[in-house]
Design a protein around this motif. Structure first.
Motif, PDB file in Angstrom:
ATOM      1  N   ALA A 291       0.845  -1.193   0.000  1.00 38.75           N
ATOM      2  CA  ALA A 291       0.000   0.000   0.000  1.00 38.75           C
ATOM      3  C   ALA A 291       0.878   1.240   0.000  1.00 38.75           C
ATOM      4  O   ALA A 291       1.538   1.547   0.988  1.00 38.75           O
ATOM      5  CB  ALA A 291      -0.921  -0.002   1.220  1.00 38.75           C
ATOM      6  N   LEU A 292       0.895   1.959  -1.106  1.00 43.86           N
ATOM      7  CA  LEU A 292       1.753   3.132  -1.261  1.00 43.86           C
ATOM      8  C   LEU A 292       1.071   4.429  -0.834  1.00 43.86           C
ATOM      9  O   LEU A 292       1.675   5.498  -0.877  1.00 43.86           O
ATOM     10  CB  LEU A 292       2.197   3.256  -2.719  1.00 43.86           C
ATOM     11  CG  LEU A 292       2.919   2.046  -3.318  1.00 43.86           C
ATOM     12  CD1 LEU A 292       3.357   2.340  -4.741  1.00 43.86           C
ATOM     13  CD2 LEU A 292       4.108   1.640  -2.448  1.00 43.86           C
ATOM     14  N   GLY A 293      -0.156   4.335  -0.451  1.00 48.60           N
ATOM     15  CA  GLY A 293      -0.941   5.499  -0.051  1.00 48.60           C
ATOM     16  C   GLY A 293      -2.400   5.209  -0.319  1.00 48.60           C
ATOM     17  O   GLY A 293      -2.748   4.154  -0.879  1.00 48.60           O
ATOM     18  N   GLY A 294      -3.249   6.115   0.096  1.00 42.87           N
ATOM     19  CA  GLY A 294      -4.668   5.858  -0.093  1.00 42.87           C
ATOM     20  C   GLY A 294      -5.515   7.111  -0.089  1.00 42.87           C
ATOM     21  O   GLY A 294      -5.176   8.127   0.516  1.00 42.87           O
ATOM     22  N   PHE A 295      -6.632   7.000  -0.764  1.00 40.81           N
ATOM     23  CA  PHE A 295      -7.623   8.060  -0.900  1.00 40.81           C
ATOM     24  C   PHE A 295      -8.781   7.671   0.021  1.00 40.81           C
ATOM     25  O   PHE A 295      -9.504   6.710  -0.243  1.00 40.81           O
ATOM     26  CB  PHE A 295      -8.006   8.116  -2.379  1.00 40.81           C
ATOM     27  CG  PHE A 295      -9.207   8.927  -2.741  1.00 40.81           C
ATOM     28  CD1 PHE A 295      -9.605  10.020  -1.999  1.00 40.81           C
ATOM     29  CD2 PHE A 295      -9.939   8.607  -3.881  1.00 40.81           C
ATOM     30  CE1 PHE A 295     -10.712  10.764  -2.367  1.00 40.81           C
ATOM     31  CE2 PHE A 295     -11.029   9.344  -4.258  1.00 40.81           C
ATOM     32  CZ  PHE A 295     -11.428  10.419  -3.499  1.00 40.81           C
TER      33      PHE A 295
END
Length: 373
Positions: free
Chosen positions: A141-145
């Motif tokens: 997971a490189l980031g999330g919205f």
């Protein structure tokens, strides 16, 4: 059972049931006819995400329709429970749309910024922050919205609640009955013929999901709706693994009550076959355990497939076909049938009262082929 109604609805899935509920609230005498059992197709197969912002990204008519429909759920949940006794398990716990590649990260960051500029609640979370929110996410997971206002319901319970509430208000329901033909008089649909009897109404509404085109051909209309098969499976875990629904480019992970987790979904266009293939499920397992490794410890429950109705331009049809009076259509909601069910029921009820509705979803927004039956 009586033979004359104000409205006959062909299709007893969540869209047809919502329409029946809204019409019954307006004191219309309604009959639902379903060729199988109520809620046996896509309505029972869906994970129940209310992804008004996670499924739909930009400012377009469908995005706006989805916002309005999502806002109806809190009041609707109370209404339906009061009438039917069914808790639709509304959870407004948010949806987290996770990036797993640099391209996905760049895209989702831009979508978050766009939605913020539109006044929507949306937050971009870095890789570090996303794992603070959901500690079981892996380094993939490189980031999330994060979308706090998106949520979920139990799709089968919502559809049942619509149907039972409509029945409480006077709707008749006829299951395991195929519509063999439409009854016409002076270029107007006046009812339907089934294998057992004929039924008459001022208006017939086709809400047959992926089977809508097959039904409409009997009325001389061909609609741009085609099936997309989606395979899913469910597992159980003794401990909570994730609190938010996790939306991925290649699937989703939706935590339900009682430790149940739904994982889906494949997309196989032009398939009506509801069998589940190992290839599809194995891909879903790989995707899910890659992003949430703790799922490897979960216990298998079951797998299934649903047939979702897609349209050529991605917009549902809500309206009347040209040159055929007495016929209305509500079909082609694809992966958003659960989310859009409240607003679709209201829009069709408005349509039958000759109130103006959004032309973006009109049946004749593209030329319809008229065929000879």
């Amino acid at each position: 059972m009586k033979q004359h109604y104000d409205v006959i609805i062909v299709g007893g899935g969540i869209i047809g049931n919502s329409i029946a509920y809204q019409l019954s609230k307006r004191n219309k005498h309604v009959l639902i006819i379903e060729k199988d059992g109520l809620n046996e197709k896509a309505s029972s197969a869906a994970a129940g995400m209310l992804g008004a912002q996670s499924e739909l990204e930009g400012d377009n008519p469908l995005f706006q329709l989805a916002q309005k429909s999502r806002a109806m759920f809190p009041e609707l949940a109370e209404e339906l429970q009061s009438l039917s006794g069914i808790d639709i398990e509304l959870k407004q716990s948010g949806i987290l749309k996770v990036a797993q590649t640099d391209d996905e990260r760049a895209h989702l960051e831009s979508v978050a910024a766009l939605q913020q500029s539109m006044g929507q609640e949306a937050e971009w979370l870095s890789a570090e922050k996303i794992r603070m929110k959901e500690p079981e996410l892996s380094d993939a997971a490189l980031g999330g919205f994060y979308i706090p206002n998106d949520g979920q319901v139990s799709a089968p319970l919502l559809s049942q609640a619509f149907a039972q509430s409509a029945a409480v208000l006077g709707t008749d329901i006829l299951e395991h009955m195929n519509v063999d033909d439409f009854l016409q008089e002076d270029n107007r649909i006046i009812g339907v013929k089934t294998s057992s009897d004929s039924f008459y109404a001022k208006e017939v509404v086709v809400a047959g999901g992926a089977w809508s085109n097959e039904i409409l051909r009997k009325a001389g209309v061909s609609l741009d709706v085609h099936p997309v098969k989606g395979e899913c499976f469910a597992v159980r875990h003794d401990q909570p693994i994730v609190s938010s629904s996790i939306f991925l480019e290649n699937g989703y992970i939706v935590p339900k009550s009682g430790g149940r987790i739904i994982i889906g979904a494949t997309q196989k266009p032009d398939e009506f076959d509801q069998s589940v293939q190992l290839q599809g499920v194995s891909g879903l397992i790989e995707n899910a355990t890659n992003i949430v490794p703790a799922l490897q410890e979960a216990r298998w429950e079951n797998a299934w497939a649903g047939i979702r109705p897609q349209t050529g331009d991605g917009l549902p049809y809500i309206g009347r076909p040209p040159h055929v009076n007495g016929l209305s259509i509500a079909a082609g909601h694809f992966r958003n049938g659960i989310l859009l069910s409240p607003i679709t029921g209201i829009r069709v009820a408005d349509l039958l009262e000759d109130k103006p509705i959004d032309a973006a979803f009109a049946v004749d927004r593209k030329p319809l082929e008229t065929i000879t039956t």
